[in-house]
Enzyme design. Structure first.
Site, mmCIF file in Angstrom:
data_model
loop_
_atom_site.group_PDB
_atom_site.id
_atom_site.type_symbol
_atom_site.label_atom_id
_atom_site.label_comp_id
_atom_site.label_asym_id
_atom_site.label_seq_id
_atom_site.Cartn_x
_atom_site.Cartn_y
_atom_site.Cartn_z
ATOM 1 N N SER A 249 38.090 30.954 49.139
ATOM 2 C CA SER A 249 36.856 31.552 48.069
ATOM 3 C C SER A 249 36.818 30.625 47.089
ATOM 4 O O SER A 249 35.224 31.411 46.362
ATOM 5 C CB SER A 249 37.246 32.957 47.620
ATOM 6 O OG SER A 249 38.648 32.989 47.344
ATOM 7 N N HIS B 296 28.480 34.873 37.293
ATOM 8 C CA HIS B 296 27.769 33.880 37.989
ATOM 9 C C HIS B 296 26.624 33.591 37.423
ATOM 10 O O HIS B 296 25.329 33.958 37.367
ATOM 11 C CB HIS B 296 28.337 33.857 39.332
ATOM 12 C CG HIS B 296 29.269 33.772 39.978
ATOM 13 N ND1 HIS B 296 30.383 34.809 39.858
ATOM 14 C CD2 HIS B 296 30.149 32.527 40.407
ATOM 15 C CE1 HIS B 296 31.437 33.947 40.319
ATOM 16 N NE2 HIS B 296 31.048 32.570 41.326
ATOM 17 N N HIS B 297 25.839 32.761 38.073
ATOM 18 C CA HIS B 297 24.141 31.834 37.894
ATOM 19 C C HIS B 297 23.552 33.542 38.642
ATOM 20 O O HIS B 297 24.243 33.422 39.869
ATOM 21 C CB HIS B 297 24.120 30.804 38.653
ATOM 22 C CG HIS B 297 24.827 30.621 39.987
ATOM 23 N ND1 HIS B 297 23.957 30.643 41.090
ATOM 24 C CD2 HIS B 297 26.296 30.343 40.304
ATOM 25 C CE1 HIS B 297 24.281 30.235 42.387
ATOM 26 N NE2 HIS B 297 26.003 30.612 42.017
ATOM 27 N N LYS C 194 23.174 33.728 43.004
ATOM 28 C CA LYS C 194 24.484 33.722 43.559
ATOM 29 C C LYS C 194 23.985 35.078 44.423
ATOM 30 O O LYS C 194 23.141 36.049 43.697
ATOM 31 C CB LYS C 194 25.297 34.346 43.347
ATOM 32 C CG LYS C 194 26.581 34.189 43.940
ATOM 33 C CD LYS C 194 27.894 34.224 43.244
ATOM 34 C CE LYS C 194 29.311 34.925 43.745
ATOM 35 N NZ LYS C 194 29.485 33.434 44.957
HETATM 36 N N1 LIG Z 1 34.482 28.297 47.855
HETATM 37 C C1 LIG Z 1 33.929 27.807 46.719
HETATM 38 O O1 LIG Z 1 34.605 26.945 45.932
HETATM 39 C C2 LIG Z 1 32.767 28.148 46.638
HETATM 40 C C3 LIG Z 1 31.860 28.427 47.091
HETATM 41 N N2 LIG Z 1 30.422 28.433 47.024
HETATM 42 C C4 LIG Z 1 29.783 29.522 47.796
HETATM 43 O O2 LIG Z 1 28.850 28.062 48.913
HETATM 44 C C5 LIG Z 1 27.849 28.967 49.438
HETATM 45 C C6 LIG Z 1 26.983 27.388 49.394
HETATM 46 O O3 LIG Z 1 26.508 28.319 47.762
HETATM 47 P P1 LIG Z 1 25.468 26.564 47.454
HETATM 48 O O4 LIG Z 1 25.398 25.305 47.355
HETATM 49 O O5 LIG Z 1 25.836 27.063 46.014
HETATM 50 O O6 LIG Z 1 24.477 27.179 47.821
HETATM 51 P P2 LIG Z 1 22.729 27.085 48.208
HETATM 52 O O7 LIG Z 1 22.007 28.308 48.594
HETATM 53 O O8 LIG Z 1 22.536 25.856 47.251
HETATM 54 O O9 LIG Z 1 23.113 26.363 49.661
HETATM 55 C C7 LIG Z 1 23.032 27.013 50.871
HETATM 56 C C8 LIG Z 1 22.310 25.669 51.682
HETATM 57 O O10 LIG Z 1 22.290 26.319 53.120
HETATM 58 C C9 LIG Z 1 21.098 25.525 54.182
HETATM 59 N N3 LIG Z 1 20.774 27.022 55.411
HETATM 60 C C10 LIG Z 1 20.079 27.783 55.508
HETATM 61 N N4 LIG Z 1 20.050 28.196 56.731
HETATM 62 C C11 LIG Z 1 21.219 27.192 56.851
HETATM 63 C C12 LIG Z 1 21.631 27.918 58.459
HETATM 64 N N5 LIG Z 1 21.131 28.137 59.153
HETATM 65 N N6 LIG Z 1 22.818 26.751 58.789
HETATM 66 C C13 LIG Z 1 23.189 25.747 57.199
HETATM 67 N N7 LIG Z 1 22.110 25.939 56.066
HETATM 68 C C14 LIG Z 1 21.601 26.209 55.860
HETATM 69 C C15 LIG Z 1 20.095 26.488 52.149
HETATM 70 O O11 LIG Z 1 18.895 25.734 53.103
HETATM 71 P P3 LIG Z 1 17.518 26.283 52.510
HETATM 72 O O12 LIG Z 1 17.852 24.688 51.112
HETATM 73 O O13 LIG Z 1 16.682 25.251 52.994
HETATM 74 O O14 LIG Z 1 16.851 27.241 52.073
HETATM 75 C C16 LIG Z 1 20.833 25.484 51.709
HETATM 76 O O15 LIG Z 1 20.169 23.804 51.627
HETATM 77 C C17 LIG Z 1 27.427 30.134 48.383
HETATM 78 O O16 LIG Z 1 28.023 31.345 49.383
HETATM 79 C C18 LIG Z 1 28.583 30.832 47.171
HETATM 80 O O17 LIG Z 1 29.478 31.625 47.217
HETATM 81 C C19 LIG Z 1 29.606 28.095 46.449
HETATM 82 C C20 LIG Z 1 30.704 27.123 45.323
HETATM 83 C C21 LIG Z 1 32.159 26.686 45.441
HETATM 84 O O1 LIG Z 2 28.646 30.811 44.768
HETATM 85 C C1 LIG Z 2 29.108 30.351 43.320
HETATM 86 O O2 LIG Z 2 28.252 29.562 42.507
HETATM 87 C C2 LIG Z 2 29.991 30.814 43.644
HETATM 88 N N1 LIG Z 2 30.984 30.662 44.615
HETATM 89 C C3 LIG Z 2 32.002 31.294 44.734
HETATM 90 C C4 LIG Z 2 32.713 32.421 44.645
HETATM 91 O O3 LIG Z 2 31.774 33.570 45.822
HETATM 92 O O4 LIG Z 2 33.710 32.500 44.078
HETATM 93 C C5 LIG Z 2 32.900 30.353 44.113
HETATM 94 C C6 LIG Z 2 32.680 29.474 42.575
HETATM 95 O O5 LIG Z 2 33.034 30.529 41.920
HETATM 96 C C7 LIG Z 2 31.248 29.440 43.427
#
Ligand SMILES: NC(=O)C1=CN([C@@H]2O[C@H](COP(=O)(O)OP(=O)(O)OC[C@H]3O[C@@H](n4cnc5c(N)ncnc54)[C@H](OP(=O)(O)O)[C@@H]3O)[C@@H](O)[C@H]2O)C=CC1
Ligand SMILES: O=C(O)C1=N[C@H](C(=O)O)C[C@H](O)C1
Length: 233
Positions: free
Chosen positions: A97, A131-132, A135
């Protein structure tokens, strides 16, 4: 090592930079469902996409026998199906997570504090995550992990709900504000004082580095893992 990035948004792009700096080759950058063709024969997939597509993406990778490190939150009702699939296909899966070292230390601290508080009746626990505004899921995956750490160590709570703590239901306030990368707090409040432990991410680099370290670790493993395994916590 050859890495395929499934999801190429805010996180995918930072992971790309860090993986390249650590000497890895990024062989795919996908914004669509992975297939045997578009994955381009990676050693490991790092999946950071959207809650509604994560399950299908991970399934497709595991069916291609590629280990998956997944950071996407908000899809966990189907996690056990994925864990079964990883075992059936003789490959590996790791969900985190939150991949940052700081939050994984914070998880351990949260569990210790929960254990201490199980025999103290004066305090009521509450979680908060900020969070931003982009999200999609609430509460955050990290807040759910914190809640699970509390349930495991303190039988006073056994479920979470958004907003105020009530009886055995641990309250989680989910706040969306500007471009906040991720802030998590655990509060214990009595009539006379409050204990707070808090983790604040300054940017997304810690999450991205942790995901690459997890990918390096999982490469030749089989089974289901967490960041606790990677960090030896
Ligand atoms: N575990 C951790 O440490 C963290 C987890 N997260 C989680 O990671 C996830 C992604 O976060 P973030 O990068 O900020 O989100 P973004 O919305 O910036 O990126 C998501 C990406 O997925 C793409 N996408 C859309 N459909 C598909 C598909 N079918 N298959 C693959 N990719 C697809 C989107 O494309 P398009 O641009 O065309 O819409 C977009 O580029 C979230 O669930 C967030 O909560 C985030 C930060 C840290
Ligand atoms: O969506 C995010 O940005 C993040 N998602 C993760 C979460 O749902 O805990 C991790 C981090 O806090 C950033």
């Amino acid at each position: 090592m050859k890495i395929a990035l499934v999801g190429y948004g805010k996180m995918g792009k930072i992971i790309d930079e860090i993986a390249t700096k650590r000497g890895h080759e990024v062989v795919a950058r996908l914004k669509e469902t992975p297939t045997s063709e578009n994955l381009n024969s990676p050693d490991v997939v790092i999946e950071f996409s959207l809650p509604e597509v994560a399950f299908d993406n991970i399934k497709a990778c595991l069916e291609n026998k590629v280990p998956v490190v997944c950071g996407t939150t908000g899809w966990l009702e189907r996690k056990s199906e994925i864990e079964d699939l990883a075992v059936q296909n003789g490959t590996a899966f790791l969900y985190g997570s939150n991949f940052s070292l700081g939050v994984n230390l914070f998880f351990a601290l949260n569990e210790k504090l929960a254990d201490l508080m199980k025999s103290v009746d004066e305090y009521s626990c509450q979680l908060e995550e900020i969070h931003h505004i982009h999200k999609l899921d609430a509460p955050s995956g990290t807040a759910i992990s914190l809640a699970e750490g509390i349930f495991k160590n303190n039988p006073k709570y056994d479920a979470w709900k958004l907003e105020e703590t009530q009886d055995k239901q641990l309250g989680v306030f989910a706040i969306r504000e500007d471009e906040v990368p991720g802030t998590h707090s655990v509060f214990y409040r009595s009539e006379v004082d409050e204990i707070e432990i808090k983790h604040t991410a300054f940017n997304r680099n810690g999450f991205a580095l942790g995901a690459v370290v997890a990918a390096e670790w999982i490469k030749d493993k089989k089974g289901n893992f967490t960041m606790k395994d990677v960090l030896g916590l």
